[in-house]
Design a protein around this motif. Structure first.
Motif, PDB file in Angstrom:
ATOM      1  N   LYS A  84       0.197 -51.796  35.799  1.00 27.87           N
ATOM      2  CA  LYS A  84      -0.284 -50.803  34.849  1.00 27.87           C
ATOM      3  C   LYS A  84      -0.967 -51.432  33.636  1.00 27.87           C
ATOM      4  CE  LYS A  84       3.549 -47.614  35.887  1.00 27.87           C
ATOM      5  NZ  LYS A  84       4.708 -46.896  35.296  1.00 27.87           N
ATOM      6  N   VAL A  85      -0.581 -52.637  33.270  1.00 30.25           N
ATOM      7  CA  VAL A  85      -1.148 -53.274  32.084  1.00 30.25           C
ATOM      8  C   VAL A  85      -2.591 -53.691  32.336  1.00 30.25           C
ATOM      9  CG1 VAL A  85      -0.909 -55.160  30.427  1.00 30.25           C
ATOM     10  CG2 VAL A  85       1.128 -54.057  31.371  1.00 30.25           C
ATOM     11  N   SER A  86      -2.844 -54.351  33.457  1.00 26.53           N
ATOM     12  CA  SER A  86      -4.194 -54.822  33.777  1.00 26.53           C
ATOM     13  C   SER A  86      -5.002 -53.810  34.574  1.00 26.53           C
ATOM     14  CB  SER A  86      -4.110 -56.127  34.577  1.00 26.53           C
ATOM     15  OG  SER A  86      -3.478 -55.908  35.832  1.00 26.53           O
ATOM     16  N   ASN A  87      -4.327 -52.775  35.126  1.00 24.41           N
ATOM     17  CA  ASN A  87      -4.977 -51.799  36.007  1.00 24.41           C
ATOM     18  C   ASN A  87      -5.611 -52.465  37.229  1.00 24.41           C
ATOM     19  OD1 ASN A  87      -4.419 -49.403  34.498  1.00 24.41           O
ATOM     20  ND2 ASN A  87      -6.016 -49.980  33.043  1.00 24.41           N
ATOM     21  N   VAL A  88      -4.907 -53.436  37.764  1.00 27.95           N
ATOM     22  CA  VAL A  88      -5.371 -54.165  38.952  1.00 27.95           C
ATOM     23  C   VAL A  88      -4.374 -53.959  40.085  1.00 27.95           C
ATOM     24  CG1 VAL A  88      -5.860 -56.450  39.917  1.00 27.95           C
ATOM     25  CG2 VAL A  88      -6.600 -55.894  37.595  1.00 27.95           C
ATOM     26  N   ASP A  89      -4.887 -53.754  41.290  1.00 23.84           N
ATOM     27  CA  ASP A  89      -4.048 -53.692  42.486  1.00 23.84           C
ATOM     28  C   ASP A  89      -3.846 -55.099  43.031  1.00 23.84           C
ATOM     29  OD1 ASP A  89      -3.736 -50.852  42.619  1.00 23.84           O
ATOM     30  OD2 ASP A  89      -5.805 -50.713  43.312  1.00 23.84           O
ATOM     31  N   PHE A  90      -2.628 -55.387  43.484  1.00 23.80           N
ATOM     32  CA  PHE A  90      -2.291 -56.714  43.982  1.00 23.80           C
ATOM     33  C   PHE A  90      -1.679 -56.633  45.374  1.00 23.80           C
ATOM     34  CE2 PHE A  90      -2.393 -57.531  39.440  1.00 23.80           C
ATOM     35  CZ  PHE A  90      -2.887 -58.824  39.347  1.00 23.80           C
ATOM     36  N   ASP A  91      -1.874 -57.695  46.152  1.00 26.46           N
ATOM     37  CA  ASP A  91      -1.168 -57.929  47.410  1.00 26.46           C
ATOM     38  C   ASP A  91      -0.410 -59.243  47.268  1.00 26.46           C
ATOM     39  OD1 ASP A  91      -2.373 -55.687  48.433  1.00 26.46           O
ATOM     40  OD2 ASP A  91      -3.882 -56.765  49.594  1.00 26.46           O
ATOM     41  N   LEU A  92       0.891 -59.217  47.533  1.00 25.33           N
ATOM     42  CA  LEU A  92       1.719 -60.417  47.377  1.00 25.33           C
ATOM     43  C   LEU A  92       2.335 -60.791  48.715  1.00 25.33           C
ATOM     44  CD1 LEU A  92       4.199 -61.115  44.479  1.00 25.33           C
ATOM     45  CD2 LEU A  92       4.892 -61.545  46.828  1.00 25.33           C
ATOM     46  N   ASN A  93       2.101 -62.021  49.176  1.00 18.11           N
ATOM     47  CA  ASN A  93       2.701 -62.522  50.411  1.00 18.11           C
ATOM     48  C   ASN A  93       3.650 -63.674  50.102  1.00 18.11           C
ATOM     49  OD1 ASN A  93       1.389 -65.300  50.918  1.00 18.11           O
ATOM     50  ND2 ASN A  93      -0.394 -64.020  50.551  1.00 18.11           N
ATOM     51  N   VAL A  94       4.369 -64.124  51.119  1.00 17.70           N
ATOM     52  CA  VAL A  94       5.318 -65.223  50.963  1.00 17.70           C
ATOM     53  C   VAL A  94       4.903 -66.395  51.846  1.00 17.70           C
ATOM     54  CG1 VAL A  94       7.707 -65.965  51.325  1.00 17.70           C
ATOM     55  CG2 VAL A  94       7.249 -63.703  50.379  1.00 17.70           C
ATOM     56  N   ASN A  95       4.688 -67.544  51.221  1.00 16.58           N
ATOM     57  CA  ASN A  95       4.440 -68.809  51.919  1.00 16.58           C
ATOM     58  C   ASN A  95       3.250 -68.783  52.872  1.00 16.58           C
ATOM     59  OD1 ASN A  95       7.083 -69.759  50.808  1.00 16.58           O
ATOM     60  ND2 ASN A  95       6.746 -71.408  52.297  1.00 16.58           N
ATOM     61  N   ASN A  96       2.284 -67.936  52.639  1.00 18.59           N
ATOM     62  CA  ASN A  96       1.051 -67.988  53.431  1.00 18.59           C
ATOM     63  C   ASN A  96       0.112 -68.996  52.768  1.00 18.59           C
ATOM     64  OD1 ASN A  96      -0.823 -67.306  55.425  1.00 18.59           O
ATOM     65  ND2 ASN A  96      -1.756 -65.724  54.146  1.00 18.59           N
ATOM     66  N   VAL A  97       0.510 -70.277  52.848  1.00 19.52           N
ATOM     67  CA  VAL A  97      -0.169 -71.323  52.081  1.00 19.52           C
ATOM     68  C   VAL A  97      -1.586 -71.586  52.564  1.00 19.52           C
ATOM     69  CG1 VAL A  97       1.993 -72.449  51.415  1.00 19.52           C
ATOM     70  CG2 VAL A  97       0.862 -73.132  53.529  1.00 19.52           C
ATOM     71  N   ILE A  98      -1.929 -71.116  53.759  1.00 15.16           N
ATOM     72  CA  ILE A  98      -3.313 -71.233  54.222  1.00 15.16           C
ATOM     73  C   ILE A  98      -4.245 -70.545  53.232  1.00 15.16           C
ATOM     74  CG2 ILE A  98      -4.928 -70.459  55.997  1.00 15.16           C
ATOM     75  CD1 ILE A  98      -3.338 -72.875  56.824  1.00 15.16           C
TER      76      ILE A  98
END
Length: 506
Positions: A294-308
């Motif tokens: 809500k602060v930046s008004n940006v949508d995010f996608d968060l994954n785990v250990n997808n280091v590629i």
């Protein structure tokens, strides 16, 4: 900047965690243990509560009395959380960690501005068009410990380094010369849509706050900003991609990653619910948590250990800056695909990563190539076994690529659509940026019965696997063919991507 820490030159975790793993902290022996910025600027805290109250008073909506307090809760990081730190620790760990107990609020406030805190401290101000000078967060401004070590040689290359800013200042960006009308339109699109430092600043501030909160649950974890936000192909409206690295070893994406993400989702819906909204766990091949800040008004996608994703971010960034025609061409094609609704993997069409690889592949396969294979020419810079701590530094040594191909941006745009409309064999060939050519499809199950095959440069998977319906495949092919015919005949970008309509919408 990378890996997104204001303490990049120091061990990122307390000594007891450092002893357990050297995944992020292993440095050459000649690196000094601490980096000191020559000029440190602390970004002042903006007081949302005072601003809301002042605006209400000016508007006459409330009376100024000693007992009046604003009803609307401010949307902010840190203090805006309705749930205490101890509550989250109890819910995820079953007990409070001893280090979090009996800490006075005054002591916490003192830590915020301490020398070693992970606050917005930078070593240089970055000029921006909307205001004279402002500072970047520390994580994008701290000098690299390798390239700035005492006595180390100065390495020159065309890929912008990270010690000052993620992107060069506007005066340092050399755009291609546009003489024909179509090329001028492409450049105008690029200048309107390309991501600005202020856009990246908002994403980075959110990343830093989330890392601080997530490390209370996973102390050895690091949160990386990846994808178009950093690879040079971001737009003003690009989402943010985050990679949470919790350990050195690979993570089972079907079980362990989903469990970790479920804990992160719970954190977002409890303690961080004041500024994180709509957190949703998506159980895909690589599971993610989608959310909006809500602060930046940006949508995010968060994954785990997808280091590629961390590695290919800097491979693409290198391609973006070794030739000045690459970024404008990629951004216009991404916007074209989005405008025609063929740039959404969740709906069975192409993701942005595949589109970028398609453009790079086309530029590599011209009779006089505009791009080489960087993985072939500089294998040491893109070693898939390189420690994550050093991934961002290797591309700095890559010089600009000087091509004998003098085609204009307009000609290259028409050529892109012509190549995929008439020349590329979709049924039998695979797009390979790693090999800098179209190669025969492998016979593995990953490629069998797939409509579009785009090779991931590091792990060899199919980045276009979301296109699994013939109807969507035919729609993509149809839009490419139509774009080629219209541009060939009219040489007007507005016939496939109306700039005026998009400007009005923005």
């Amino acid at each position: 900047m990378f890996p997104n820490s204001s303490n990049l030159g120091r061990p990122p975790f307390p000594p007891k965690y450092q002893q357990q793993s050297t995944f992020f902290t292993k440095l050459p022996v000649n690196i000094p243990p601490t980096l000191l910025s020559p000029q440190q600027i602390v970004v002042p805290t903006f007081h949302f509560r005072s601003a809301v109250l002042s605006r209400a008073v000016l508007n006459g909506s409330i009376e100024v009395t000693p007992v009046v307090t604003p009803v609307v809760k401010p949307v902010t990081y840190r203090s805006g959380s309705p749930v205490s730190t101890s509550d989250v620790l109890m819910s995820f760990q079953g007990r409070k960690r001893q280090s979090q107990q009996r800490v006075p609020d005054d002591a916490k406030r003192q830590r915020i501005h301490s020398h070693d805190s992970d606050t917005a401290v930078v070593n240089q101000a970055v000029p921006l068009p909307e205001e004279g000078r402002r500072s970047f967060p520390a994580s994008v401004s701290v000098p690299s410990p390798v390239l700035h070590a005492h006595g180390s040689p100065v390495l020159l290359g065309c890929v912008p380094p990270f010690q000052d800013t993620l992107f060069p200042a506007p005066t340092e960006i050399k755009l291609p010369v546009a003489k024909d009308e179509l090329s001028k339109q492409v450049l105008e699109w690029f200048q309107v849509c390309c991501q600005q430092p202020s856009d990246l600043n908002r994403k980075e501030l959110c990343r830093k706050e989330l890392q601080r909160e997530i490390q209370l649950i996973f102390p050895q974890s690091r949160l990386f900003l990846v994808g178009s936000s950093l690879n040079g192909f971001g737009t003003r409206t690009s989402d943010g991609d985050l990679c949470l690295v919790v350990k050195e070893e690979p993570v089972n994406q079907k079980t362990e990653a989903r469990h970790i993400l479920s804990l992160v989702q719970k954190l977002f819906t409890t303690k961080l619910s004041s500024y994180i909204e709509r957190p949703q766990l998506i159980r895909a091949k690589v599971p993610i948590v989608k959310f909006r800040d809500k602060v930046s008004n940006v949508d995010f996608d968060l994954n785990v250990n997808n280091v590629i994703g961390i590695r290919n971010t800097f491979l693409l960034r290198s391609y973006a800056f070794i030739e000045n025609r690459v970024r404008p061409l990629v951004l216009v094609i991404k916007k074209w695909a989005s405008f025609h609704e063929i740039n959404d993997a969740s709906r069975g069409t192409l993701n942005s990563y595949s589109l970028v690889l398609m453009v790079l592949h086309y530029l590599q396969t011209l009779p006089e190539p505009i791009l080489p294979s960087l993985q072939k020419n500089y294998p040491e810079c893109f070693d898939p076994t390189m420690q994550l701590h050093f991934v961002h530094q290797a591309p700095r040594t890559i010089p600009p690529y000087v091509s004998k191909n003098g085609s204009s941006l307009g000609d290259l745009l028409i050529g892109f659509f012509k190549y995929y409309a008439t020349e590329f064999d979709w049924s039998h060939q695979m797009i390979s940026v790693r090999e800098a050519k179209a190669i025969a499809r492998p016979d593995g199950i990953e490629w069998r019965n797939k409509f579009i095959c785009v090779e991931e440069p590091f792990d060899g998977t199919n980045t276009a696997r979301a296109v699994h319906e013939k109807q969507k495949y035919d729609m993509i092919r149809g839009e490419i063919a139509q774009a080629w015919r219209l541009l060939r005949d009219k040489k007007d970008l507005n016939c496939i991507l109306p700039l005026k309509a998009i400007k009005q919408k923005r």
